[in-house]
Structures are given as structure tokens and as C-alpha cells.
Motif scaffolding. Structure first.
Motif, PDB file in Angstrom:
ATOM      1  N   ASN A 483       0.737  -1.193  -0.098  1.00  0.00           N
ATOM      2  CA  ASN A 483       0.088  -0.127  -0.019  1.00  0.00           C
ATOM      3  C   ASN A 483       0.856   1.291  -0.122  1.00  0.00           C
ATOM      4  O   ASN A 483       0.487   2.264  -0.683  1.00  0.00           O
ATOM      5  N   HIS A 484       1.836   1.239   0.719  1.00  0.00           N
ATOM      6  CA  HIS A 484       2.662   2.457   0.728  1.00  0.00           C
ATOM      7  C   HIS A 484       4.291   2.472   0.344  1.00  0.00           C
ATOM      8  O   HIS A 484       5.015   3.405   0.545  1.00  0.00           O
ATOM      9  N   LEU A 485       4.527   1.254  -0.498  1.00  0.00           N
ATOM     10  CA  LEU A 485       5.769   1.314  -0.830  1.00  0.00           C
ATOM     11  C   LEU A 485       6.102   1.783  -2.148  1.00  0.00           C
ATOM     12  O   LEU A 485       5.001   1.775  -2.987  1.00  0.00           O
ATOM     13  N   ASP A 486       7.045   2.430  -2.728  1.00  0.00           N
ATOM     14  CA  ASP A 486       7.264   2.567  -3.786  1.00  0.00           C
ATOM     15  C   ASP A 486       7.562   1.422  -4.785  1.00  0.00           C
ATOM     16  O   ASP A 486       7.740   0.364  -4.133  1.00  0.00           O
ATOM     17  N   ILE A 487       7.613   1.724  -6.070  1.00  0.00           N
ATOM     18  CA  ILE A 487       7.546   0.347  -6.858  1.00  0.00           C
ATOM     19  C   ILE A 487       8.751  -0.318  -6.992  1.00  0.00           C
ATOM     20  O   ILE A 487       8.855  -1.247  -6.600  1.00  0.00           O
ATOM     21  N   GLU A 488      10.020   0.572  -6.889  1.00  0.00           N
ATOM     22  CA  GLU A 488      11.247  -0.110  -6.758  1.00  0.00           C
ATOM     23  C   GLU A 488      11.258  -0.817  -5.443  1.00  0.00           C
ATOM     24  O   GLU A 488      11.806  -2.031  -5.416  1.00  0.00           O
ATOM     25  N   SER A 489      10.555  -0.531  -4.270  1.00  0.00           N
ATOM     26  CA  SER A 489      10.644  -0.987  -3.095  1.00  0.00           C
ATOM     27  C   SER A 489      10.056  -2.288  -3.043  1.00  0.00           C
ATOM     28  O   SER A 489      10.076  -3.260  -2.431  1.00  0.00           O
ATOM     29  N   ILE A 490       8.925  -2.319  -3.702  1.00  0.00           N
ATOM     30  CA  ILE A 490       7.920  -3.567  -3.918  1.00  0.00           C
ATOM     31  C   ILE A 490       8.711  -4.589  -4.509  1.00  0.00           C
ATOM     32  O   ILE A 490       8.561  -5.730  -4.194  1.00  0.00           O
ATOM     33  N   GLU A 491       9.390  -4.143  -5.746  1.00  0.00           N
ATOM     34  CA  GLU A 491       9.888  -5.212  -6.506  1.00  0.00           C
ATOM     35  C   GLU A 491      11.149  -5.892  -5.425  1.00  0.00           C
ATOM     36  O   GLU A 491      11.398  -7.016  -5.864  1.00  0.00           O
ATOM     37  N   ALA A 492      11.890  -5.031  -4.860  1.00  0.00           N
ATOM     38  CA  ALA A 492      12.753  -5.578  -3.898  1.00  0.00           C
ATOM     39  C   ALA A 492      11.941  -6.451  -2.948  1.00  0.00           C
ATOM     40  O   ALA A 492      12.728  -7.390  -2.384  1.00  0.00           O
ATOM     41  N   VAL A 493      11.087  -6.106  -2.091  1.00  0.00           N
ATOM     42  CA  VAL A 493      10.659  -6.740  -1.489  1.00  0.00           C
ATOM     43  C   VAL A 493       9.838  -7.923  -1.831  1.00  0.00           C
ATOM     44  O   VAL A 493      10.063  -9.199  -1.417  1.00  0.00           O
ATOM     45  N   GLU A 494       9.700  -8.119  -3.261  1.00  0.00           N
ATOM     46  CA  GLU A 494       9.236  -9.447  -3.912  1.00  0.00           C
ATOM     47  C   GLU A 494      10.342 -10.322  -3.987  1.00  0.00           C
ATOM     48  O   GLU A 494      10.024 -11.575  -3.870  1.00  0.00           O
ATOM     49  N   ALA A 495      11.548  -9.799  -4.205  1.00  0.00           N
ATOM     50  CA  ALA A 495      12.498 -10.570  -4.550  1.00  0.00           C
ATOM     51  C   ALA A 495      13.060 -11.077  -3.209  1.00  0.00           C
ATOM     52  O   ALA A 495      13.344 -12.313  -3.030  1.00  0.00           O
ATOM     53  N   GLY A 496      12.782 -10.263  -2.050  1.00  0.00           N
ATOM     54  CA  GLY A 496      13.340 -10.752  -0.933  1.00  0.00           C
ATOM     55  C   GLY A 496      12.424 -11.944  -0.324  1.00  0.00           C
ATOM     56  O   GLY A 496      12.871 -12.995   0.112  1.00  0.00           O
ATOM     57  N   LEU A 497      11.030 -11.686  -0.473  1.00  0.00           N
ATOM     58  CA  LEU A 497      10.146 -12.621  -0.249  1.00  0.00           C
ATOM     59  C   LEU A 497      10.195 -14.032  -0.706  1.00  0.00           C
ATOM     60  O   LEU A 497       9.952 -15.108  -0.427  1.00  0.00           O
ATOM     61  N   ARG A 498      10.776 -13.880  -2.280  1.00  0.00           N
ATOM     62  CA  ARG A 498      10.750 -15.291  -2.996  1.00  0.00           C
ATOM     63  C   ARG A 498      11.782 -15.896  -2.329  1.00  0.00           C
ATOM     64  O   ARG A 498      11.775 -17.115  -2.599  1.00  0.00           O
ATOM     65  N   ALA A 499      12.910 -15.355  -1.743  1.00  0.00           N
ATOM     66  CA  ALA A 499      14.118 -15.981  -1.098  1.00  0.00           C
ATOM     67  C   ALA A 499      13.835 -16.425   0.327  1.00  0.00           C
ATOM     68  O   ALA A 499      14.547 -17.283   0.856  1.00  0.00           O
ATOM     69  N   TYR A 500      12.529 -15.906   0.791  1.00  0.00           N
ATOM     70  CA  TYR A 500      12.262 -16.275   2.415  1.00  0.00           C
ATOM     71  C   TYR A 500      12.002 -17.541   2.316  1.00  0.00           C
ATOM     72  O   TYR A 500      10.997 -18.252   1.557  1.00  0.00           O
ATOM     73  N   GLN A 515       1.323 -12.818  -7.655  1.00  0.00           N
ATOM     74  CA  GLN A 515       2.247 -13.600  -8.283  1.00  0.00           C
ATOM     75  C   GLN A 515       3.691 -13.602  -8.426  1.00  0.00           C
ATOM     76  O   GLN A 515       4.197 -14.809  -8.283  1.00  0.00           O
ATOM     77  N   ALA A 516       4.172 -12.375  -7.840  1.00  0.00           N
ATOM     78  CA  ALA A 516       5.808 -12.313  -8.065  1.00  0.00           C
ATOM     79  C   ALA A 516       6.345 -13.075  -6.792  1.00  0.00           C
ATOM     80  O   ALA A 516       7.283 -13.575  -6.875  1.00  0.00           O
ATOM     81  N   ILE A 517       5.350 -13.168  -5.615  1.00  0.00           N
ATOM     82  CA  ILE A 517       5.856 -13.702  -4.606  1.00  0.00           C
ATOM     83  C   ILE A 517       5.850 -15.260  -4.647  1.00  0.00           C
ATOM     84  O   ILE A 517       5.891 -16.089  -3.532  1.00  0.00           O
ATOM     85  N   ASP A 518       5.153 -15.782  -5.543  1.00  0.00           N
ATOM     86  CA  ASP A 518       4.844 -17.393  -5.709  1.00  0.00           C
ATOM     87  C   ASP A 518       3.881 -17.775  -4.784  1.00  0.00           C
ATOM     88  O   ASP A 518       4.203 -18.943  -4.182  1.00  0.00           O
ATOM     89  N   VAL A 519       2.921 -17.122  -4.635  1.00  0.00           N
ATOM     90  CA  VAL A 519       1.699 -17.747  -3.728  1.00  0.00           C
ATOM     91  C   VAL A 519       1.262 -19.082  -4.108  1.00  0.00           C
ATOM     92  O   VAL A 519       1.158 -19.305  -5.348  1.00  0.00           O
ATOM     93  N   THR A 520       1.200 -20.184  -3.276  1.00  0.00           N
ATOM     94  CA  THR A 520       0.938 -21.440  -3.282  1.00  0.00           C
ATOM     95  C   THR A 520      -0.623 -22.053  -3.297  1.00  0.00           C
ATOM     96  O   THR A 520      -1.026 -22.876  -3.724  1.00  0.00           O
ATOM     97  N   ARG A 521      -1.166 -20.925  -2.351  1.00  0.00           N
ATOM     98  CA  ARG A 521      -2.650 -21.205  -1.931  1.00  0.00           C
ATOM     99  C   ARG A 521      -3.387 -19.822  -1.688  1.00  0.00           C
ATOM    100  O   ARG A 521      -2.708 -19.093  -1.267  1.00  0.00           O
ATOM    101  N   ARG A 522      -4.788 -19.911  -2.079  1.00  0.00           N
ATOM    102  CA  ARG A 522      -5.473 -18.640  -1.895  1.00  0.00           C
ATOM    103  C   ARG A 522      -6.729 -19.141  -1.020  1.00  0.00           C
ATOM    104  O   ARG A 522      -7.342 -20.216  -1.144  1.00  0.00           O
ATOM    105  N   VAL A 523      -6.978 -18.513  -0.085  1.00  0.00           N
ATOM    106  CA  VAL A 523      -8.238 -18.577   0.804  1.00  0.00           C
ATOM    107  C   VAL A 523      -8.898 -17.316   0.602  1.00  0.00           C
ATOM    108  O   VAL A 523      -8.463 -16.126   0.901  1.00  0.00           O
TER     109      VAL A 523
END
Length: 531
Positions: A483-500, A515-523
């Protein structure tokens, strides 16, 4: 004269005097333009200045036309209704008085008989159906955003100034905003990190510490142009660094040559092979020549250093943030969250969640989705222990971290660095600074008081303090993290969460993020149940 907004030599600063933007010269017409840039650069401040709510430090804002401003996170007074947002409460009371037969002749003459029809049309345009008497306290954040947008459209301004208009909106709400702007015939200036929305823009205006740059076309076109720019700047930096190295090498070589020559001259003078007058003249010429050569070399070196510094500044702006996280060591299949037939909410006779069961095991990535008002935030409060269930059982692994939209896990009265030490008491000084630097809080930036940060800076600081430690929590719960991240930070967080390697439970309406953080299931939550 057509509607326009002209910024002339505009400079803006924060309330405490910190410079934000300098000497901006921009013109906006009846177009859809987006303002983009890193958190804290001054996007919201610029919108407020255009709307006349913040005076510039210098320069002028010339507005030809009327303006409607959508702010972020505006608190409504107690008892405020939908009619209050539209500023039509008194007009509606007159209309209803006339319908009851209680209005005077003067009142009847002033009544707008089309008011209710136009209200319904404005709300429907944003995909929302609500009575004008509905209290705002009964609505979710996304529903209030829709009503605020509808009120702007109802006023029919020449320019819409929208600050993060899709924050808190579900999929249908985001589509309603996109459709609204597509059909809008006036001008619109939009601050947003919603990549889908940005792809519908006519122009992108990038704000950086170096000023403003306009790019024709939408977000995809802008990113392509930025990639070309980044490649060119990297080339310029490499060239400037080679040039600096060559200058330093030649200077060293010249110094060594001069030292050898001076040494030879001294030996001749000592032996008496050269007349004293001639030796002195040669020494003077040598010193003059050496001095001039040194001045030229120093000037060239300063020019090369300036070129290197300029290229590095550009790369700092163009280069995205990089986030790397240590391992949680959570075993595969380990249960981290268990809910069994849970009912919860704020009124026992009317639960928001009813008979909900959910199990989460590591390293699952679960997206919690559903329309505004379906109970997603209620469920997160339940998991965090802020709410107790009316019925059922909740069990959660103790080493979890909840990032609500206010990042409440941080103390707003102390600095980012102090918060990091509070949450990571075993970390040494070097570890603290290195971890914060990975999230772009370098040197004095780490000393900023948390309560003074922008929304995006606040969330990034929370990530730094929680994920920057030696062992991140095994379960991360994120409430609308983009909600409050700039796009560069969003993409960086996406990369970090993919490696989490831990478990994730994420509430988000940002489909690109999920989609970028590779969600495996949706509720998916709906009213009082889960599908």
C-alpha cells in the motif's frame, strides 16, 4: 482557456525545512499523468501544493480550472455519513422535507430534485451501492475510498489529484478506478504504485532528488526507457572510472619521472659539474613547469571525479533496492498456524467470521483474498491475539511477525536504529548498520525517528528491523504490504520474499505482487464464511 496546471521554478520542503524538490518546471493538461518516485521524495507534498494546501518554498503554482483532491488515510469525524463526504447533507434534508410536505416555498425553490439520482449514479460509477445516510464508521477502508472517489466525481472538477487511489481496494474496486480514469475527460494527476493502473496512464513524471523528468507513454514504456538509461549510465560510470584511473596512473608516473630528474640534478650540483647560475635557472624552470603540470593534472582529476560522482548519483536513483534475507530454518511441513471452526468479530450476535478453519504449514505461501468488508483484517487481528474468538480454537507458532498497515511493531518515538536494537538485542553495532543499509537506511538515515517517516519508509523500516536480524521469524503475516511502498521497493520486497524460506500469510489486492512472491494457495473470504 483550456484547463491547465503550471509549475514554475517550484521548490518544496518538509515542515521542518528539509528540501524535497527544487526548481520544478512542469505543465499538465487534460491528460492522465502519474507521479512516481521513491518514498519520501515529495509526491504527496507536491499534490498538496498543487491543491493549494501547502505553500511552496519558492516558485509558483498556476491552476486554470477546479481541483478535486483524494488524500491518503483521511480520518472521518464521528457520526460522519456518506452524504457528508458529498457535502449534501443539508440539501438532502431539504429534499426530504419537501417530500413530506414540510418545506416552505423558498426551500422548494432551492431544492435540487435530481440530487438523489446523481448521488446514486456517482456511487454506481465506482461500483458501490450505499445509502447517503450510511455512517462511514460502518464501512471498510476500501469502501470509504470508493465513496471518496465517488464524491470527487460528483463535484465534476477539471482536475483529479489522486493520492494512491487503489490502496485498500479489492479487485472490483481497482477496476472501477481504472474505468473511471479511462472515461475521464478532464485532467488527472495520480500518485500510485499500482502497476496495472500506471499502465493506463498517458505520461509518467518521475520525481527524484535531481528534479522531475517526464516520459511519454505508460508504465511499461517508462520502464523500458529507464532500462536503457541505466545501461547508459553504467557505461558512463565505467568510462569515468577508467579515465580517473588513467589520470591517477599518469600523475604517479610523472611524479616518479620528476623525482628521478630532480635527483639527477641534485647530484650534478653536488659534484660541481654545472655552473651555479645555470643550475639555479634550470631548477626554477623545473619548478615552474612542475607546478603548471601539477595544476593541469589536478584539474583533470577533479573533472574525472565529478564525472564519476555524477554517474554514481544517477545509478543510485536508477538502481533498484536489493533485499537478501537469512534463513529461518523452518522444517517443511511444520505447522505454524491452526484455526478450528472459529467465529469472531466485534458483536457476538453478528460475527464477521463464522466457522472458519484454516491450517498453514511451512513453507506455504497463502494469500488471503476477498472483497472489502469480508473480514480479512479481522482474521489477522484474531491470529495476532488482538481479538479473542467467540467460538473455536486459534493456535499460532510464537515466532511470527505481523505487519499491519500502521507497522505497529515499531515504536514511533525512537529511531529506526533503536528499533532494530530493541527487536534484535543480540545484534552488534556493525550488524545493525549493515542490516539497515540493505534496506536503504544508511548512515544518518538510520537515525530518523520512526514517527517522522512516510508510509513507504515506515513499512521498509519495519521490514528492515524484523527481517534484517540473524534469524527472521518463521511466519510472516502481511496486511496490504504494497500500500505505501514505492514500486522499486515493492519489487525488492518481492525478490526478498521469494527467497524467504518461512511461511507467508498475505492480505493483498495487488495481483502482480501475489504472483511475484509465488503464492501457493488462496483462501477467499466472503461474508461470514470462507471458501
Amino acid at each position: 482557456m483550456p484547463a491547465s496546471i503550471i509549475l514554475s521554478n517550484l521548490s518544496l520542503s518538509t515542515p521542518d525545512g528539509r528540501p524535497l524538490l527544487s526548481d520544478l518546471n512542469l505543465t499538465f493538461g487534460t491528460e492522465r499523468a502519474a507521479l512516481v518516485g521513491r518514498n519520501g521524495v515529495g509526491k504527496t507534498t507536491l499534490l498538496a501544493s498543487i491543491a493549494g494546501e501547502r505553500g511552496p518554498q519558492s516558485g509558483r503554482v498556476l491552476v486554470n480550472g477546479t481541483i478535486g483532491l483524494l488524500r491518503q488515510d483521511v480520518q472521518s469525524p464521528a457520526g460522519a455519513t456518506v452524504a457528508d463526504l458529498f457535502d449534501v447533507r443539508h440539501a438532502l434534508e431539504l429534499l426530504r422535507s419537501a417530500e413530506r410536505g414540510d418545506a416552505s416555498a423558498d426551500d422548494i425553490a432551492a431544492i435540487d430534485w435530481t440530487l438523489e439520482t446523481r448521488l446514486e449514479a456517482a456511487l454506481a460509477r465506482l461500483g458501490f451501492d450505499a445509502s447517503p445516510d450510511t455512517e462511514l464508521s460502518c464501512l471498510s477502508g476500501g469502501q470509504i475510498t470508493r465513496v471518496r472517489l465517488a464524491a470527487l466525481v460528483f463535484a465534476e472538477p477539471d482536475f483529479l489529484l489522486l493520492d494512491e487511489p487503489t490502496n485498500n481496494l479489492d479487485r472490483d474496486g481497482r477496476k472501477a478506478v481504472t474505468d473511471l480514469l479511462a472515461a475521464w475527460r478532464g485532467g488527472a494527476i495520480v500518485v500510485s504504485h499500482d502497476r496495472g493502473l500506471l499502465d493506463t496512464m498517458d505520461a509518467i513524471v518521475e520525481l527524484t532528488s535531481l528534479g522531475a523528468t517526464r516520459y511519454g507513454g505508460n508504465w511499461t514504456s517508462y520502464r523500458a526507457q529507464k532500462a536503457v538509461e541505466l545501461a547508459a549510465v553504467r557505461h558512463d560510470l565505467a568510462h569515468a572510472e577508467r579515465r580517473l584511473s588513467e589520470i591517477d596512473g599518469k600523475a604517479q608516473e610523472a611524479a616518479e619521472k620528476k623525482a628521478r630528474k630532480d635527483s639527477g640534478g641534485r647530484k650534478k650540483r653536488v659534484k660541481g659539474d654545472m655552473p651555479r647560475i645555470l643550475a639555479g635557472a634550470r631548477k626554477d624552470r623545473s619548478e615552474d613547469t612542475g607546478g603548471k603540470t601539477a595544476q593541469i593534472a589536478e584539474r583533470r582529476r577533479e573533472e574525472a571525479l565529478e564525472a564519476v560522482d555524477t554517474a554514481r548519483q544517477r545509478i543510485e536513483i536508477l538502481q533498484p533496492l536489493s533485499v537478501k534475507l537469512p534463513a529461518t530454518k523452518l522444517p517443511a511441513g511444520r505447522e505454524v498456524l491452526w484455526l478450528d471452526e472459529v467465529s469472531a468479530g466485534y458483536q457476538p450476535e453478528q460475527p464477521v467470521l463464522r466457522d472458519l478453519s484454516l491450517t498453514l504449514v511451512g513453507p506455504e505461501r497463502v494469500a488471503l483474498v476477498g472483497p472489502n468488508g469480508s473480514g480479512k483484517t479481522t482474521l489477522l487481528k484474531l491470529i495476532a491475539g488482538e481479538l479473542r474468538p467467540f467460538a473455536g480454537t486459534v493456535r499460532v507458532r510464537p515466532d511470527f511477525a505481523l505487519f499491519d498497515q500502521k507497522v505497529s511493531l515499531l515504536d514511533p518515538e525512537i529511531s529506526i536504529l533503536e528499533n532494530f536494537r530493541r527487536l534484535n538485542p543480540k545484534a552488534g553495532a556493525n550488524e545493525c548498520h549493515a542490516a539497515l543499509a540493505r534496506f536503504m537506511f544508511r548512515a544518518d538515515a538510520a537515525l530518523q525517528i520512526v514517527g517522522s517517516l512516510s508510509g513507504g519508509q515506515l513499512f521498509r523500516a519495519g521490514l528492515a528491523c524484523v527481517l534484517g536480524g540473524s534469524t527472521p521469524p518463521s511466519l510472516l503475516i502481511l496486511d496490504e504490504p504494497t500500500n505505501h511502498l514505492d514500486i522499486e521497493s515493492i519489487e525488492a520486497v518481492e525478490a526478498g520474499l521469494r527467497a524467504y524460506d518461512g511461511a507467508l500469510l498475505v492480505v493483498s489486492h495487488d495481483e502482480a505482487f501475489l504472483q511475484a512472491i509465488d503464492v501457493t494457495r488462496r483462501v477467499e473470504l466472503v461474508a461470514s464464511s470462507a471458501l
